[in-house]
Design an enzyme around this catalytic site. Structure first.
Site, PDB file in Angstrom:
ATOM      1  N   SER A 138     -12.149  10.719   4.863  1.00  0.00           N
ATOM      2  CA  SER A 138     -11.362   9.471   5.468  1.00  0.00           C
ATOM      3  C   SER A 138     -10.179  10.333   5.958  1.00  0.00           C
ATOM      4  CB  SER A 138     -11.186   8.411   4.517  1.00  0.00           C
ATOM      5  OG  SER A 138     -10.155   8.752   3.310  1.00  0.00           O
ATOM      6  N   LYS A 139      -9.445   9.240   6.966  1.00  0.00           N
ATOM      7  CA  LYS A 139      -8.261   9.735   7.457  1.00  0.00           C
ATOM      8  C   LYS A 139      -7.126  10.475   6.541  1.00  0.00           C
ATOM      9  CE  LYS A 139      -8.124   6.354  11.447  1.00  0.00           C
ATOM     10  NZ  LYS A 139      -7.498   5.333  12.212  1.00  0.00           N
ATOM     11  N   ARG A 140      -7.179   9.926   5.214  1.00  0.00           N
ATOM     12  CA  ARG A 140      -6.123  10.475   4.334  1.00  0.00           C
ATOM     13  C   ARG A 140      -6.290  12.001   4.108  1.00  0.00           C
ATOM     14  NH1 ARG A 140      -9.570   7.707   1.052  1.00  0.00           N
ATOM     15  NH2 ARG A 140     -10.545   8.791  -0.917  1.00  0.00           N
ATOM     16  N   HIS A 141      -7.540  12.459   4.241  1.00  0.00           N
ATOM     17  CA  HIS A 141      -7.856  13.960   4.239  1.00  0.00           C
ATOM     18  C   HIS A 141      -7.418  14.624   5.515  1.00  0.00           C
ATOM     19  CE1 HIS A 141     -10.814  12.007   1.426  1.00  0.00           C
ATOM     20  NE2 HIS A 141      -9.837  12.837   0.543  1.00  0.00           N
ATOM     21  N   GLY A 142      -6.878  13.829   6.546  1.00  0.00           N
ATOM     22  CA  GLY A 142      -6.730  14.771   7.728  1.00  0.00           C
ATOM     23  C   GLY A 142      -7.610  14.228   9.068  1.00  0.00           C
TER      24      GLY A 142
END
Length: 473
Positions: A238-242
């Site tokens: 997801s976005k939290r991984h980049g």
């Protein structure tokens, strides 16, 4: 029978790399077997679907080079077809109207959960024959109450689901809009889809969709459910991984062929081969070789692939792709050395185009500060004489060519009885701001005579200042 695959995204956001990998596998399967690849936009979620998301999907597909033979088709244009199928199922008693209120269904669910039962519709209206006028209703599939649904997943093997685990799912909502499972089935049947390659989050939908197809009297396609992509921490990517949006990878300086190569290898392999051209992928890809287990996204591996493609691509193409990244730094590449020559000098030094742009900015404008470590090591008082001598020699050059610059540095080194590095490294830090750059001759040639001399003068002043502070000047 002609192979027909499809990619069917919902336009509720950007094109996620997980969706892009599914599209790639579907595209490769169609191309390998001489078939057709269909793009279908599943836009029945009217509240969340946007034209911006549609454009983002189309832009991502184009950037990746995943051309489609048919489409894009839009489900909102096909409501009449879905209604006709429902009417036919009702006429054949393969579906029925359900008048249960929301309150009744919520109470049923709460009771089932309290009894630790799987929440499901209890068939209350299954045998109802009256049709109260003006009362809202949904249309449900009359799901078989015995037997099993079996299918051979091309990735996971035989999957068997008992019909008594499935309830009578809704085909048409009370407002007349079709549900996801109905639209997908009707579209796949009408479009002649032979192979459905999609994420494994749809496995639970497959037996339901097979039962709809059977009720319609249509053939069942082959299914392949691709495992999800995980982040480094083992959770869903997801976005939290980049970056997870396809176009964000473009904006971050990745080449489409690098991302395609990486996504193909994410859960699929062909021996120990790591680098694949698109033609090789078409030739060697087999969906049955896709791993059953989820794969973790490794940014370092993607960067390695991207660097490989940057290094081996045509400098003219890299210059074209690099130009907007240079522009994003406030630099006009027309006001300085030819961008293609900069690319030739920097092509082996950057993992992304963004990094190449940042590393190349010194060719076009003066830098603000020296790299602290480089300046401490190379702009010491001992470097003052080499810098002053090489500055004078460079200023006196009749022509500003790499060969002349190299000869100049070599002559100063010989005259001072110093190794080339003792002259070239202080000169490099003076002109570049750091201790790493292409060859000193190519670097200075591209920077130009005027900027080189100006920066060397600045470095001489910097060294004198350090010497004064140390009491050596």
């Amino acid at each position: 029978m002609t192979t027909v695959t499809r990619f069917a995204p919902s336009p509720t956001g950007y094109l996620h790399v997980g969706g892009a990998r599914t599209a790639l596998f579907s595209w490769l399967h169609a191309r390998k077997h001489g078939g057709r690849f269909v793009l279908r936009i599943e836009d029945t979620d009217l509240e969340r679907s946007t034209i911006e998301s549609v454009n983002a999907i189309l832009e991502g597909m184009t950037w990746l080079g995943l051309d489609y033979d048919e489409g894009p088709f839009y489900q909102t244009h096909r409501f009449g077809e879905y209604r006709a199928v429902v009417d036919k199922l009702l006429a054949e008693d393969k579906a029925y109207r359900c008048y249960c209120s929301r309150e009744r269904l919520e109470a049923l669910r709460e009771e089932q959960m309290a009894n630790k039962l799987k929440p499901r519709y209890d068939g209350h209206c299954r045998h109802r024959t009256d049709h109260p006028e003006g009362q809202p209703y949904v249309v449900r599939l009359r799901n078989p109450q015995d037997g099993v649904v079996e299918f051979d997943d091309l990735i996971r093997g035989r999957i068997t689901i008992s019909n008594d685990e499935l309830d009578d799912l809704i085909l048409l909502r009370s407002d007349g809009s079709p549900t996801y499972n109905l639209t997908v089935v009707v579209d796949d049947a009408d479009m002649g889809i032979t192979h459905v390659i999609r994420g494994d989050d749809h496995i639970n939908n497959t037996p339901r969709q097979i039962n709809i197809l059977r009720a319609m009297g249509r053939d069942t396609p082959s299914y392949a459910h691709v495992p999800m992509i995980l982040g480094p921490d083992g959770s869903r990517l997801s976005k939290r991984h980049g970056a997870v949006s396809v176009m964000q990878f473009r904006d971050d300086g990745y080449l489409p062929e690098a991302l395609i190569n990486y996504l193909a290898r994410l859960g699929w392999s062909h021996g120990d081969q790591e680098i694949f051209s698109l033609d090789e992928l078409i030739q060697k890809f087999d969906v049955t070789d896709v791993n059953k287990a989820a794969s973790s996204f490794n940014m370092e591996k993607l960067q390695w692939l991207n660097q490989h493609y940057i290094k081996n691509d045509d400098p003219a193409r890299i210059a074209h792709l690099l130009s907007p990244h240079i522009g994003a730094l406030g630099i006009d590449p027309c006001e300085g050395p030819a961008l293609i020559e900069v690319v030739k000098a920097m092509q082996e030094r950057a993992k992304t185009l963004v990094e190449m742009a940042e590393l190349s900015s010194f060719f076009y404008r003066d830098f603000e500060d020296y790299d602290e470590t480089s300046a401490k090591k190379h702009l010491r008082p001992v470097a003052l004489e080499p810098l002053e001598r090489v500055r004078a020699a460079l200023a006196a050059l009749p022509e500003w060519t790499p060969e002349a610059i190299h000869g100049c540095v070599a002559e100063v080194s010989a005259a001072l009885e110093l190794g080339m590095g003792k002259v070239a490294q202080p000169l490099r830090v003076a002109v570049v701001g750091r201790a790493a750059s292409p060859g000193i001759d190519v670097t200075l040639h591209l920077v130009g005579r005027e900027a080189t001399l100006r920066r060397v003068d600045r470095a001489i002043g910097f060294v004198k200042g350090r010497a004064a502070e140390a009491g050596n000047y």
